[in-house]
Design a protein around this motif. Structure first.
Motif, mmCIF file in Angstrom:
data_model
loop_
_atom_site.group_PDB
_atom_site.id
_atom_site.type_symbol
_atom_site.label_atom_id
_atom_site.label_comp_id
_atom_site.label_asym_id
_atom_site.label_seq_id
_atom_site.Cartn_x
_atom_site.Cartn_y
_atom_site.Cartn_z
ATOM 1 N N GLY A 94 -19.778 1.667 -14.854
ATOM 2 C CA GLY A 94 -19.211 1.050 -13.668
ATOM 3 C C GLY A 94 -19.306 1.974 -12.478
ATOM 4 O O GLY A 94 -20.230 2.786 -12.371
ATOM 5 N N VAL A 95 -18.343 1.834 -11.559
ATOM 6 C CA VAL A 95 -18.314 2.649 -10.353
ATOM 7 C C VAL A 95 -16.979 3.383 -10.289
ATOM 8 O O VAL A 95 -15.971 2.925 -10.815
ATOM 9 N N GLN A 96 -17.002 4.513 -9.607
ATOM 10 C CA GLN A 96 -15.805 5.347 -9.504
ATOM 11 C C GLN A 96 -15.569 5.745 -8.059
ATOM 12 O O GLN A 96 -16.502 6.053 -7.316
ATOM 13 N N ILE A 97 -14.293 5.748 -7.675
ATOM 14 C CA ILE A 97 -13.848 6.210 -6.371
ATOM 15 C C ILE A 97 -12.985 7.443 -6.582
ATOM 16 O O ILE A 97 -12.062 7.421 -7.406
ATOM 17 N N ASP A 98 -13.266 8.521 -5.862
ATOM 18 C CA ASP A 98 -12.510 9.767 -5.982
ATOM 19 C C ASP A 98 -11.788 10.050 -4.679
ATOM 20 O O ASP A 98 -12.382 9.982 -3.591
ATOM 21 N N HIS A 99 -10.518 10.392 -4.781
ATOM 22 C CA HIS A 99 -9.742 10.833 -3.623
ATOM 23 C C HIS A 99 -9.382 12.299 -3.836
ATOM 24 O O HIS A 99 -8.574 12.633 -4.708
ATOM 25 N N ASP A 100 -10.047 13.166 -3.068
ATOM 26 C CA ASP A 100 -9.709 14.590 -3.082
ATOM 27 C C ASP A 100 -8.562 14.785 -2.091
ATOM 28 O O ASP A 100 -8.756 14.688 -0.871
ATOM 29 N N ILE A 101 -7.370 15.045 -2.594
ATOM 30 C CA ILE A 101 -6.167 15.015 -1.766
ATOM 31 C C ILE A 101 -6.127 16.149 -0.741
ATOM 32 O O ILE A 101 -5.848 15.892 0.440
ATOM 33 N N PRO A 102 -6.411 17.405 -1.098
ATOM 34 C CA PRO A 102 -6.326 18.465 -0.082
ATOM 35 C C PRO A 102 -7.237 18.249 1.115
ATOM 36 O O PRO A 102 -6.881 18.573 2.247
ATOM 37 N N SER A 103 -8.421 17.673 0.890
ATOM 38 C CA SER A 103 -9.367 17.482 1.995
ATOM 39 C C SER A 103 -9.268 16.092 2.619
ATOM 40 O O SER A 103 -9.978 15.800 3.585
ATOM 41 N N SER A 104 -8.396 15.226 2.079
ATOM 42 C CA SER A 104 -8.295 13.832 2.528
ATOM 43 C C SER A 104 -9.657 13.146 2.511
ATOM 44 O O SER A 104 -9.983 12.350 3.391
ATOM 45 N N ASN A 105 -10.437 13.425 1.498
ATOM 46 C CA ASN A 105 -11.759 12.812 1.378
ATOM 47 C C ASN A 105 -11.731 11.748 0.291
ATOM 48 O O ASN A 105 -11.327 12.018 -0.846
ATOM 49 N N THR A 111 0.829 -1.201 0.000
ATOM 50 C CA THR A 111 0.000 0.000 0.000
ATOM 51 C C THR A 111 0.870 1.261 0.000
ATOM 52 O O THR A 111 2.044 1.236 0.382
ATOM 53 N N LEU A 112 0.254 2.356 -0.411
ATOM 54 C CA LEU A 112 0.871 3.677 -0.367
ATOM 55 C C LEU A 112 -0.145 4.643 0.219
ATOM 56 O O LEU A 112 -1.186 4.917 -0.386
ATOM 57 N N ILE A 113 0.131 5.132 1.427
ATOM 58 C CA ILE A 113 -0.718 6.143 2.060
ATOM 59 C C ILE A 113 -0.406 7.490 1.434
ATOM 60 O O ILE A 113 0.755 7.872 1.291
ATOM 61 N N HIS A 114 -1.443 8.233 1.067
ATOM 62 C CA HIS A 114 -1.272 9.501 0.362
ATOM 63 C C HIS A 114 -2.165 10.549 1.027
ATOM 64 O O HIS A 114 -3.387 10.429 0.997
ATOM 65 N N GLY A 115 -1.540 11.530 1.662
ATOM 66 C CA GLY A 115 -2.299 12.560 2.354
ATOM 67 C C GLY A 115 -1.625 13.918 2.253
ATOM 68 O O GLY A 115 -0.849 14.173 1.328
ATOM 69 N N THR A 116 -1.908 14.782 3.194
ATOM 70 C CA THR A 116 -1.296 16.109 3.259
ATOM 71 C C THR A 116 -0.835 16.368 4.687
ATOM 72 O O THR A 116 -1.416 15.864 5.655
ATOM 73 N N ASP A 117 0.228 17.183 4.821
ATOM 74 C CA ASP A 117 0.688 17.558 6.152
ATOM 75 C C ASP A 117 0.000 18.841 6.600
ATOM 76 O O ASP A 117 -0.889 19.367 5.909
ATOM 77 N N ASN A 118 0.407 19.365 7.738
ATOM 78 C CA ASN A 118 -0.248 20.558 8.285
ATOM 79 C C ASN A 118 -0.086 21.779 7.395
ATOM 80 O O ASN A 118 -0.886 22.707 7.457
ATOM 81 N N GLY A 119 0.958 21.781 6.573
ATOM 82 C CA GLY A 119 1.165 22.911 5.671
ATOM 83 C C GLY A 119 0.490 22.760 4.330
ATOM 84 O O GLY A 119 0.624 23.631 3.464
ATOM 85 N N GLY A 120 -0.228 21.645 4.128
ATOM 86 C CA GLY A 120 -0.931 21.425 2.865
ATOM 87 C C GLY A 120 -0.112 20.712 1.810
ATOM 88 O O GLY A 120 -0.596 20.483 0.705
ATOM 89 N N SER A 121 1.148 20.348 2.125
ATOM 90 C CA SER A 121 1.970 19.613 1.165
ATOM 91 C C SER A 121 1.579 18.141 1.152
ATOM 92 O O SER A 121 1.212 17.570 2.197
ATOM 93 N N GLN A 122 1.663 17.521 -0.024
ATOM 94 C CA GLN A 122 1.310 16.114 -0.139
ATOM 95 C C GLN A 122 2.389 15.233 0.492
ATOM 96 O O GLN A 122 3.583 15.496 0.367
ATOM 97 N N THR A 123 1.940 14.190 1.187
ATOM 98 C CA THR A 123 2.840 13.270 1.867
ATOM 99 C C THR A 123 2.538 11.846 1.433
ATOM 100 O O THR A 123 1.396 11.513 1.075
ATOM 101 N N PHE A 124 3.559 10.997 1.486
ATOM 102 C CA PHE A 124 3.438 9.616 1.036
ATOM 103 C C PHE A 124 4.135 8.706 2.038
ATOM 104 O O PHE A 124 5.244 8.992 2.493
#
Length: 739
Positions: free
Chosen positions: A659-670, A328-341
């Motif tokens: 079919g079906v779609q999954i969306d990952h909005d990175i800035p909001s971690s949604n 797996t690869l966790i993909h989010g943002t830090d407190n400053g809004g930068s993307q983290t992996f």
């Protein structure tokens, strides 16, 4: 209490003369009223499906009825999974209905009793119904919910899931549909009558939580907005319309298949405090599993397809058992809004299992060859499939339970080579959501705690028939066409890469049990850099992709049964892991498939096929597979499970990717839940006699190969136009048509 057959058109059972309040008070006065029964919240069972089975002690003509309502309607009720509450209904009705859902269409002969745990037992004098025409309706206070009596495990849960099935499955039929179904139900030879028992049972395996404050209306809306659940109910209702003509075309008594499996997932993780709620990509690949420390026994990824005849009725059953590793690869943002992996390699995850419960399936009729009108036999294997739960880390500080939602199987099977032989391949792709749940052991049982992950899974399964004594000479001195998809996680500069490729693969003369081969490739990559920016790249090249005949250790003896080793320069010893991956071939060598596993390409799926025996002709194909899309702020996974590709007489094609779609909005971690999605495109088609094919139009280019009698097409997808870049792997297999 026993009821005589009622003279009223609707048979009504008054369970209690007291009000809803009194009914709840009465429950509280009986200690552990439901304490001896199975509750999936308190007993997470590996090797079972998600829904608990409370059918113990029932006679063959009996069902046990449990009513479950949203938490807001019965906060005192016993909690169970999916945030529902078990209650004692004030009133239960049993009646015949049709697609109109009316209550006045006929009587049902039954009697009732209450077991020691307080559950209602209904005994049907003519046997448990198997069609959709008998409904059990339960009322609690002002809430009324319906369920079909034809539940396969006879543990009838009356709740929003069962109600949705009645209203949206049966209720969406018209008069002709309903009569078609009942003609099958009333026929001694029509096996599709049992579809309703399957779907009535499997809707309860879905892991979809109902909101704490939900009303019945909002609970039903939630299910309707879950694209995977809605699509499953619709597909199973269509499946039930098939008649006896679709039940008698499997000829082989039993066949075993080597399985190649890829699960590509996009979901959300709650395991780690520093990445709580972040998005998460994952990839799962099939593995051989040593069952003993000495390697004296192995479990190989496999499908078993069985057919038998009893009383002039042909029955087909299938079951899969697929061990897999996960990265797996966790993909989010830090407190400053930068993307983290955060990369989590396969070493972190215990070996797991993606396995389906044995169950009946149906084959569609053969289609007619468009050139000469002769009947040919590639068919579609259809079924409702339930997947087993599993548990990892049983002896650790964090025990994890894994659940997987059911799915509608729509698989391609090849034409059997001989009248008494089986298809040499079963090919499919589907979607299944699931969860990882923290478990706590109490008194030998595993009790559910917090959700650790939500994952949404795009699955490829390629099952290739095992051989009795496979030889590499079958593959020698051949040119194969190929396609592949390979995610790569964790590179410091480019932590997320999805690569696809297509090309040719030339094999040489065997050297013992090894076969040298060279691949010539056109490759495409969608890359997310460490700063979050996305780019697309294309390249070409060659590679030494060599093969070895892989020995399998079976209970009878060691033998070659069509399993293969794929390697660059490190094949490993007989039962060791090579540097590229493991796979299998059909007995005649016409199709190969491999799991790429920790290779220089990454983890993924490779498919290779010989040149076709017949050219492409205008036909309609079922389109299945996955499309991955990324821009700087969003990741998407579009699983195509009900798409179509139609080749026209004029050399063009129409693609519909439903079919079906999954969306990952990175800035909001949604990370969204599955939603309906569709992609429509008109494409021009270029195909060669050697099996290469390209479809292009607008922003899309699909390139790959076709094989067999032109009934299977394997395609990579490319969109490099930006700002959203796309790639993916698609399987198009012919949809048979009756004469």
């Amino acid at each position: 209490m026993r009821l005589n057959p009622p003279t009223l058109l609707a048979a009504t059972l008054i369970l209690t003369a007291c009000s809803g309040d009194s009914a709840i008070d009465g429950v509280k006065e009986i200690p552990n009223r439901f304490g001896n029964a199975v509750n999936a919240l308190d007993d997470f069972s590996p090797g079972s499906t998600g829904d608990s089975n409370n059918a113990r002690g029932l006679r063959p003509n009996e069902v046990r009825v449990t009513m479950e309502v949203p938490a807001s309607l019965a906060p005192q009720g016993e909690p169970t999974r999916r945030n529902l509450r078990i209650v004692v209904p004030d009133r239960v009705e049993v009646y015949r209905t049709d697609y109109t859902l009316r209550k006045d269409l006929g009587t049902v002969r039954f009697s009732t009793a209450t077991d020691d745990d307080g559950y209602l037992i209904i005994a049907f004098e003519d046997g448990v119904p198997i069609g959709p025409d008998v409904v059990i309706e339960a009322s609690y206070r002002s809430t009324t919910l319906k369920a079909l009596a034809a539940d396969a495990d006879r543990d009838v849960k009356v709740n929003p899931f069962s109600h949705y099935l009645v209203v949206e499955g049966l209720g969406n039929y018209d008069a002709v549909d309903f009569q078609t179904v009942m003609n099958c139900v009333n026929s001694s030879l029509c096996l599709n009558k049992y579809v309703w028992g399957t779907v009535a049972d499997q809707v309860h395996d879905f892991e979809i939580d109902i909101g704490t404050n939900a009303s019945i209306a909002s609970a039903l809306d939630r299910l309707d907005n879950r694209a995977d659940f809605k699509a499953y109910v619709a597909a199973m209702a269509d499946y039930a319309l098939l008649g006896q003509d679709n039940s008698d075309t499997v000829r082989a008594s039993s066949a075993d298949y080597n399985s190649v499996f890829l699960g590509l997932e996009l979901g959300q993780t709650f395991r780690e405090s520093n990445a709580f709620g972040a998005g998460q990509w994952g990839v799962r690949t099939a593995q051989e599993e040593a069952l003993t420390a000495t390697g004296s026994a192995y479990l190989y990824p496999a499908l078993t397809l069985t057919s038998f005849e009893a009383f002039n009725i042909n029955v087909t059953s299938l079951a899969t058992d697929i061990p897999y590793d996960r990265q797996t690869l966790i993909h989010g943002t830090d407190n400053g809004g930068s993307q983290t992996f955060f990369n989590r390699s396969s070493d972190l995850w215990a070996r797991n299992s993606h396995s389906s419960a044995p169950g009946a399936a149906t084959l569609t009729p053969p289609r007619s060859d468009a050139q000469n009108g002769d009947a040919i036999n590639p068919a579609r294997l259809l079924a409702g499939r339930a997947l087993y739960q599993s548990v990892t880390g049983r002896d650790s500080s964090r025990i994890t339970g894994w659940t997987r939602n059911p799915y509608h199987l729509d698989a391609f099977t090849s034409a059997p080579a001989e009248p008494d032989s089986s298809p040499d391949r079963v090919l499919t792709s589907y979607f299944s959501a699931g969860k990882a749940i923290e478990l706590q052991e109490e008194g030998g049982k595993l009790k559910r705690q917090d959700t650790l992950e939500d994952h949404y899974l795009s699955v490829f399964e390629l099952h290739l028939e095992r051989s009795s004594d496979f030889s590499l000479s079958t593959l020698a001195e051949q040119r194969y066409n190929l396609v592949y998809i390979a995610p790569r996680f964790g590179n410091e500069d480019d932590p997320l890469v999805f690569e696809t490729g297509h090309g040719t693969w030339d094999t040489q003369t065997p050297d013992g049990n090894r076969l040298a081969a060279e691949a010539t490739l056109a490759q495409f990559r969608v890359v997310r850099a460490s700063n979050g920016q996305v780019r697309a790249e294309a390249s070409s090249g060659t590679g030494d992709w060599n093969l070895a005949n892989r020995l399998s250790r079976l209970s009878q003896s060691d033998r070659y049964m069509g399993r293969l080793t794929l390697y660059e320069d490190q094949p490993g010893e007989e039962f060791e892991t090579p540097d590229m991956g493991l796979g299998a071939s059909t007995p005649d060598g016409s199709l190969m498939a491999f799991n790429l596993d920790d290779s220089y390409l990454g983890d993924g799926l490779l498919i290779a096929g010989k040149a076709p025996t017949d050219p492409l002709v205008p036909a309609l194909y079922r389109l299945q597979g996955v499309i991955v899309s990324m821009n700087d702020n969003t990741s998407r996974m579009h699983q195509i499970h009900n798409g179509s590709l139609e080749l026209h007489d004029d050399g063009n094609a129409t693609l519909t990717a439903k079919g079906v779609q999954i969306d990952h909005d990175i800035p909001s971690s949604n990370v969204s839940e599955p939603r309906q999605a569709s992609l429509d495109s008109s494409l021009g088609v270029t195909a060669t006699e050697d099996g290469e094919i390209t479809l292009s139009g607008g922003e899309l280019t699909l390139a790959g190969f076709y094989t067999g009698t032109g009934d299977q097409i394997f395609l990579t997808l490319r969109d490099n136009t930006g700002p959203e870049f796309q790639t993916g792997l698609l399987i198009a297999t012919v949809i048979p048509e009756s004469d």
